[in-house]
Motif scaffolding. Sequence first.
Motif, PDB file in Angstrom:
ATOM      1  N   UNK A  51       0.818  -1.220   0.000  1.00 44.20           N
ATOM      2  CA  UNK A  51       0.000   0.000   0.000  1.00 44.20           C
ATOM      3  C   UNK A  51       0.850   1.267   0.000  1.00 44.20           C
ATOM      4  N   UNK A  52       0.209   2.386  -0.286  1.00 44.06           N
ATOM      5  CA  UNK A  52       0.905   3.666  -0.272  1.00 44.06           C
ATOM      6  C   UNK A  52       1.073   4.124   1.171  1.00 44.06           C
ATOM      7  N   UNK A  53       1.899   5.152   1.361  1.00 41.32           N
ATOM      8  CA  UNK A  53       2.088   5.683   2.715  1.00 41.32           C
ATOM      9  C   UNK A  53       0.792   6.247   3.272  1.00 41.32           C
ATOM     10  N   UNK A  54      -0.029   6.805   2.416  1.00 40.51           N
ATOM     11  CA  UNK A  54      -1.310   7.347   2.891  1.00 40.51           C
ATOM     12  C   UNK A  54      -2.214   6.222   3.379  1.00 40.51           C
ATOM     13  N   UNK A  55      -2.117   5.046   2.754  1.00 39.85           N
ATOM     14  CA  UNK A  55      -2.904   3.895   3.204  1.00 39.85           C
ATOM     15  C   UNK A  55      -2.341   3.343   4.508  1.00 39.85           C
TER      16      UNK A  55
END
Length: 225
Positions: A51-55
């Motif tokens: 996942x992305x850092x925002x996730x």
Amino acid sequence: MFSKMLFSSFILLGLTSSALANIYITDPVASTVMTAGQSTSIAWQDTTDSPSLSEFGVSKFSVAVGNAISQTILQVIAENVDVSTTSTIEFTPDASIGGDSNQYFIRVESNSLKDANDTRYPALGFSAKFTIQGMTGSFNASVQAEIDGQSTAPIGGTTAAATSTSAHASSTTASKASSTSASGSVSAKNAVSTTDSSGALSQAVGNVKLWLTLVLSAVVGVVLV
């Protein structure tokens, strides 16, 4: 302060020495030497992995020891860091959490995202193992056992190599045992063979002696007559 809490997590292995999921911790690294009581930093960056850092979101940062299956948190650094909006934090290693060692690592635990392979556990990120010196504490037996578990479940490694090594060791041991057994069997056969030969020879010698005794008796009898 610090908290000594045991966390067991089954996680995806086979990663680089300083990354798990998408969080790539750039500081500390394997060559890092921290000093207890002195301020130091933790830095990370995003990767192209999901996942992305925002996730990954708001996360808990801790100093920990252990292996890829279970870790013991020795010092909670921060409990609510949004890894998508910041890329570094400062902290001071607590001298009392353990002894001088190169087995410490940073453990990052998402407060909301679950592990993709087992949703019972949070998504985790680890730094490379690094050294902290100037420590005044020590590791208890259970913590040391977790550290020793790196041989089969290394942080940032895979258990496959260890399993292969164990399998190879078992095969080697089995081969040695087979060789020993085979050698023993050969020795036993030789022993039986030697015993049989000796027995046959002894019997032959006995027969010759009996024959000579009979002949001598016959000769003596003739002379007396």
